[in-house]
Design a protein around this motif. Sequence first.
Motif, PDB file in Angstrom:
ATOM      1  N   PRO A   1       0.933  -0.966   0.246  1.00 31.62           N
ATOM      2  CA  PRO A   1       0.327  -0.113   0.034  1.00 31.62           C
ATOM      3  C   PRO A   1       1.002   1.144   0.054  1.00 31.62           C
ATOM      4  CG  PRO A   1       0.197  -0.924   1.502  1.00 31.62           C
ATOM      5  CD  PRO A   1       0.928  -1.976   1.178  1.00 31.62           C
ATOM      6  N   PRO A   2       0.169   2.274  -0.408  1.00 31.48           N
ATOM      7  CA  PRO A   2       1.064   4.007  -0.731  1.00 31.48           C
ATOM      8  C   PRO A   2       1.642   3.804   0.827  1.00 31.48           C
ATOM      9  CG  PRO A   2      -1.803   3.986  -1.237  1.00 31.48           C
ATOM     10  CD  PRO A   2      -1.062   2.436  -0.332  1.00 31.48           C
ATOM     11  N   ALA A   3       3.295   4.402   0.960  1.00 32.79           N
ATOM     12  CA  ALA A   3       3.768   5.321   1.719  1.00 32.79           C
ATOM     13  C   ALA A   3       3.414   6.256   2.622  1.00 32.79           C
ATOM     14  CB  ALA A   3       5.088   5.057   2.001  1.00 32.79           C
ATOM     15  N   LEU A   4       2.564   5.616   3.463  1.00 30.90           N
ATOM     16  CA  LEU A   4       2.308   6.964   4.987  1.00 30.90           C
ATOM     17  C   LEU A   4       3.570   7.579   6.266  1.00 30.90           C
ATOM     18  CD1 LEU A   4      -1.191   5.202   5.666  1.00 30.90           C
ATOM     19  CD2 LEU A   4      -0.272   6.417   3.699  1.00 30.90           C
ATOM     20  N   ASN A   5       4.247   6.252   5.926  1.00 33.62           N
ATOM     21  CA  ASN A   5       5.281   7.100   6.941  1.00 33.62           C
ATOM     22  C   ASN A   5       6.554   7.849   6.213  1.00 33.62           C
ATOM     23  OD1 ASN A   5       7.844   6.834   8.595  1.00 33.62           O
ATOM     24  ND2 ASN A   5       6.327   6.010   9.850  1.00 33.62           N
TER      25      ASN A   5
END
Length: 360
Positions: free
Chosen positions: A129-133
């Motif tokens: 999933p898209p990086a959120l960090n």
Amino acid sequence: MYQEESGLVIQECFSLSQLESPERVTEGDSVRLTCKSSCKLTDTPTFIWYKHSEILTTGTNGDKLLLNPVRGEDAGRYRCGVLGHTLASPDVYLNVTYPPKNVSVSINGSAVIVKGDSVSLICSSDSNPPALNFSWIKEETFIGSGRIFSISKISSDDNGEYKCRARNDHGEKYSDPLTLDVQYPPRNVSISVRRSAVIMSGDSVTLSCSSDSNPPAQINWFKGTKYVGSGRIFNISKISSDDNGEYKCRAKNDHGVKYSDPVTLDVQYPPRNVSVSIHGSAVIMAGDSVTLSCISDSNPPAEISWFIGETSVGSGRIFNISKISSDDSGEYKCRARNDHGEEYSDPVTLDVQCEFMMVQ
């Protein structure tokens, strides 16, 4: 009739076919997609595999499609069909998760960064999933988080290499470093002098101009207000008293200009051009007042002594004789002396005349 029924059976059976795929796939796994039918086909079918409506030619093995290892780019819509028949299975979406890759930093701003500008760094990442960090690092020091890192009123202290780190549940990756090169006008302009403590006539003296600026400044030299040269180093070989004075350098780049404080060169030398001048009438009569002046060029100023012949008769730049008499006749000279040497003037002759009275 049999062929028609057989054909009908194939079409009806295939219309009930289903494509089976795993629910959760991570990049690097081995994935097998299977085309299944709800009834038995009468002929040995030739299966065709599609990805986004394009026929696949690799990884197929009859009713199976093998992706080993599966890659992020293998994600997409798959379906299967049978050669010679128009019906196909429903689409199945293969969702491949993978850690961040292709992590990079871009700058939102002008190509040239000038002190005082506002600059934003943007971290981009391909991941599922898209990086959120997102984390930001300046030369191994953590400085912030979030996809965008903003610097308002940037200064030269913000120069350096920046990189971002993108992280999701499957891993993390750093971007290549991006260098911020903040430009600014000259500052801290100063002159240093390479010489002995005392500058003597004939010495070689080197002046160096230092400046903090980006891009590097062009350096020009001035004596007083007169331009005398360029370059970071200004050298005077065989310095003379003509070189005495205040020197300053000017640093200039595309963003501004700044002058150094002046530096004074004080060239010292022994006495020279020593001479005596007489203040009075051309004819010196007994009883007149006569003033002798000693002129000398020296640095530091010379100490003056007076002599009649070889006899010392006084000191100081001025030698005064009030009510001169014939006893004061003779050759006078002055001596100029400082720490670097001495020099005598040429002698000046005082010829004192007397008035004679006729007796009747």
